[in-house]
Write a protein that holds these residues in place. Sequence first.
Motif, PDB file in Angstrom:
ATOM      1  N   MET A   1       0.845  -1.206   0.000  1.00  0.00           N
ATOM      2  CA  MET A   1       0.000   0.000   0.000  1.00  0.00           C
ATOM      3  C   MET A   1       0.882   1.258   0.000  1.00  0.00           C
ATOM      4  SD  MET A   1      -3.352  -1.065   2.227  1.00  0.00           S
ATOM      5  CE  MET A   1      -2.839  -0.257   3.700  1.00  0.00           C
ATOM      6  N   PRO A   2       0.291   2.430  -0.291  1.00  0.00           N
ATOM      7  CA  PRO A   2       1.094   3.660  -0.349  1.00  0.00           C
ATOM      8  C   PRO A   2       1.832   3.915   0.969  1.00  0.00           C
ATOM      9  CG  PRO A   2      -1.121   4.061  -1.178  1.00  0.00           C
ATOM     10  CD  PRO A   2      -1.117   2.671  -0.618  1.00  0.00           C
ATOM     11  N   PRO A   3       2.999   4.574   0.896  1.00  0.00           N
ATOM     12  CA  PRO A   3       3.821   4.810   2.083  1.00  0.00           C
ATOM     13  C   PRO A   3       3.015   5.416   3.222  1.00  0.00           C
ATOM     14  CG  PRO A   3       4.887   5.734   0.128  1.00  0.00           C
ATOM     15  CD  PRO A   3       3.559   5.207  -0.305  1.00  0.00           C
ATOM     16  N   GLY A   4       3.169   4.886   4.396  1.00  0.00           N
ATOM     17  CA  GLY A   4       2.485   5.438   5.560  1.00  0.00           C
ATOM     18  C   GLY A   4       1.144   4.794   5.829  1.00  0.00           C
ATOM     19  N   THR A   5       0.408   4.401   4.773  1.00  0.00           N
ATOM     20  CA  THR A   5      -0.919   3.823   5.020  1.00  0.00           C
ATOM     21  C   THR A   5      -0.801   2.424   5.628  1.00  0.00           C
ATOM     22  OG1 THR A   5      -1.018   3.000   2.757  1.00  0.00           O
ATOM     23  CG2 THR A   5      -2.066   5.118   3.175  1.00  0.00           C
TER      24      THR A   5
END
Lengths: 248, 102
Positions: free
Chosen positions: A206-210
């Motif tokens: 998943m996208p960075p941080g999520t």
Amino acid sequence: MLLNEVARTGLRIGFRRCFALAVGVVPFGIVYGVAVAQSSVNPFVGYMAGPLVFAGASQITLLELYESDAAWYVAVGTSLIINARLILYSAALAPSFQDFPRRWRLGLGYMMTDQATSLSLVEFRNQHDPVARRWFYLGAAATLWTFWQAGTLVGVLAGTGLPDSLQFEFMIPLMFTALVVPALRNRPAILAAVVSALVTVGTGFMPPGTNILAGAFAGIATGSALTWWMASSGTGDTGSEDTGVEES
Amino acid sequence: MSFGLQVLLLGAGTYLFRISVVELAAGRDIPARYEAMLQLIPPAVLSALVASSLALENGSIRPFGPWWVAAAISTVVAAKTRSAAWTLAVGMVSVWILTALW
């Protein structure tokens, strides 16, 4: 004397607990500063992100996205997602911050970091005096703040970073290991940490941080479920020596 | 939009995150059942940060190597000493030695 005994003691202990971690963030301040120096961004504006944002990973991400010509809402939005865990820290600190005057809450809030939050919550288990608590937090948070800004300044001015062979990237998992281990003091906390790690890795696509947020929420949910199950099944024993409930 | 304005937006948003729950909760009673949940926040978030920086490398699992062993050593040191200074010092020295030997 400008400050009373409680204030000086709090500041001193906070400084001492945070010192090694603050030294540990210097390389990343340098990394950000070097990135500024090598970018198209005005060095002073780039440097000012340190005091204005004071959240390293998001500063580096914002700069990278800006340099790659990302739309402003993508750059700012992605960086905000990386910082969204601060909302969780705000919740974790809320019970203790309730006892602080408003201007202290607003000032100390500005310096909220992974390090200041976790060090303080460990300290607050045995320190229940609100005045001692806020000085401890200030001592720890201001120490980290100073070293971070100094590292950034060195990086901007020097323009070249530390050699890759020093492997300072490893400092990131290392620092979080040093912070998380003292927080694992009962079974729900251990379960929360294990589930969180597994979900974070499992959602690594998943996208960075999520994925970090997904892991954290999964961990908090399962840990809470275990807490409630142990309470309702009358186990009584929560597996910890102290319940750690904030009762100041 | 200029970098400076983006920094201001990020700074403002990040500050609002930091004071959000602190200010919403100020002056209100926090029920005891929530406090147990709030105490799980540091272990859950910090563990996610360890997992993402240690186990993931560009979105896939980091192959077994010096970082994994040094992380295991550091976890033991953190548990035994509860000292960030010792954990960071032993961790960095371990990763240097292991990388040289690997």
